[in-house]
Design an enzyme around this catalytic site. Structure first.
Site: not given
Ligand code: GDP
Ligand code: IMO
Ligand code: MG
Length: 437
Positions: A19, A226, A43-44, A16
């Site tokens: 990416k 991840q 979850g991207h 999270d």
């Molecule tokens: P990922 O799994 O690495 O793609 O990250 P996620 O999408 O799960 O979580 C990142 C969250 O931060 C999302 O809700 C993005 O929209 C948000 N986000 C990404 N970059 C920024 C930033 O520079 N500032 C803020 N405020 N939010 C951001």
């Molecule tokens: P993105 O791509 C954050 C974590 C789960 C748990 C562990 C194992 O959005 O960064 P799993 O369901 O993979 O067997 O869970 O890994 N986890 C993540 N945490 N971002 C993710 O993906 C994750 N995918 C799995 O919360 O701790």
């Molecule tokens: Mg994510």
């Protein structure tokens, strides 16, 4: 195979990191975007204007119509979830015509989710805190050589044959060990039929497609899911996911050699978050953590769970740089730190009376580690409109410089908001070239 213009993007913390945002931004300059591991546990989030997309299997490059998007052989794919994801994108006017899927990727079946949730329940307070998507059991079945693969879906006779081979054993396990009633063969075939029909035309030899793309000098972006600390080998085991999340997996999970990419970009938040259980030395359980969660909207994209929040941890970042071979850093969510009086950065750990600067292999040792902080002055300006380094307040620049120095890898991109446009690219870096500067 040429690789001058290929880039692996990986999470360098516990997932999270942002990416999705970074990949969507860089996809503007890419020809192909490929996922190589993980499944719909990812979850991207991609934001542009009023549009918010949450992608689970599908690469964040899908929003760029000129990109080919690939799901690689190292992935585990839930065909039913993928079907929903495709329908949602198509409903919103996003073409999925350029999506290709490796036949070698494994399938997450309904019973894998049952095992995942039941395992967690049985572990009780020792649970991993998985996403409940069936990731671990699907990879376990792959290793046990009783998985079904995407290629099996492309021929209804083969699909029935493979399912008939594995279902009796799965049903026995479900009934005897998990108290579940099991699945009726014909019902499962019916459940998966629409997915078989929809996904079959997308199945391609993605290894060959990627290899040819690289030979033609196309720009390929490998999208990690991840993060480093969730890697099955190098993460905080057992509180990890079940795939190899590091950059080296881009080759093996795509059917290419280790020289498939010339550069590796590590994405890090300007602070740290983690969902699920496991050690987190710089976690802030009190007010500071609540503030980061509120300001950063730190709730899981896949599960909606509140994310655990804490300060930036340079020990982790240095470790992630080593195990991934990072050549550049992307720092996200710098805007979230605006308004803080001071900002902490963990630069080492105190453990059993000594100072350590390297990330320990032993989880028991990590659990005893207390962060040693360096404290930086904060800033009060709204930085969400900054588009160059010069637009940032002096204190923000000082914080970034310290990060770069302690991690030992150049910062190439800074994100100051969720939107595509809220991005700073450092001039004269590899990414500046990627973006055509
Ligand atoms: P990922 O799994 O690495 O793609 O990250 P996620 O999408 O799960 O979580 C990142 C969250 O931060 C999302 O809700 C993005 O929209 C948000 N986000 C990404 N970059 C920024 C930033 O520079 N500032 C803020 N405020 N939010 C951001
Ligand atoms: P993105 O791509 C954050 C974590 C789960 C748990 C562990 C194992 O959005 O960064 P799993 O369901 O993979 O067997 O869970 O890994 N986890 C993540 N945490 N971002 C993710 O993906 C994750 N995918 C799995 O919360 O701790
Ligand atoms: Mg994510």
């Amino acid at each position: 195979m040429k690789n001058n213009d290929s880039l692996v993007i990986v999470g360098a913390q516990w997932g999270d990191e942002g990416k999705g945002k970074v990949i969507d931004f860089l996809a503007a300059g890419a020809d192909v975007v490929a996922r190589f591991q993980g499944g719909d546990n990812a979850g991207h989030t991609v934001v542009y204007g009023a549009n918010i997309f949450k992608l689970h299997h599908i690469p964040s490059g899908i929003l760029n119509p000129r990109c080919t998007s690939l799901l690689g052989s190292g992935m585990v794919i839930n065909p039913l979830v993928l079907l929903d994801e495709l329908a949602e994108l198509e409903k919103r006017g996003i073409s999925t015509a350029n999506l290709r899927i490796s036949g070698k990727a494994h399938l997450i079946m309904a019973y894998h989710q049952v095992y995942d949730r039941a395992n967690e329940e049985m572990l009780g307070e020792n649970k991993i805190g998985t996403t409940g998507r069936g990731i671990g059991p699907a990879y376990a079945d792959k290793a046990l050589r009783r998985g079904l693969r995407v290629i099996d879906m492309t021929d209804s006779r083969v699909f029935r044959e493979r399912l008939a081979q594995v279902l009796p054993l799965q049903n026995r396990l479900l009934k005897d060990a998990y108290g579940h009633e099991g699945y009726e063969f014909n019902r499962l075939v019916e459940i998966y039929r629409p997915a078989c029909n929809k996904l079959s035309p997308m199945v391609t030899d993605t290894s060959r497609l990627l290899s040819e793309s690289l030979s033609e000098g196309k720009k390929v972006l490998f999208e990690g899911a991840q993060g480093a600390l969730l890697d099955i080998d190098h993460g905080t085991y057992p509180f990890v996911t079940s795939s190899s999340t590091v950059a080296a997996a881009a080759g093996s999970g795509s059917g290419l050699g280790p020289q498939c990419a010339s550069r590796v970009l590590g994405v890090l938040k300007a602070y740290t978050t983690r969902v699920g259980e496991g050690p987190f030395p710089s976690e802030e359980k009190g007010e500071a953590g609540d503030l980061l969660r509120a300001q950063g909207s730190e709730f899981g994209t896949t599960t909606g769970r509140p994310r655990r929040c804490g300060w930036f941890d340079a020990v982790i970042a240095r470790y992630a740089a080593r195990i991934n071979g990072l050549t550049g850093l992307a720092i996200t969510k710098l805007d979230v730190l605006s308004g803080l009086e001071t900002i902490n950065m963990a630069v080492a750990y105190q453990c059993s009376g000594s100072t350590i600067k390297e990330f320990p292999s032993s989880i028991a040792e990590l659990q005893k580690c207390e962060p040693a902080y360096e404290i930086f002055p904060g800033w009060h300006e709204d930085i969400s409109r900054a588009r160059t380094m010069d637009d940032l307040p002096q204190a923000a620049r000082q914080y970034l410089e310290a990060m770069e120095e302690t991690v030992g890898v150049p910062i190439e991109l800074i994100s100051v908001g969720p939107d595509r446009t809220q991005t700073i690219i450092r001039p004269q870096t590899y990414l500046a070239g990627w973006c055509g500067d």
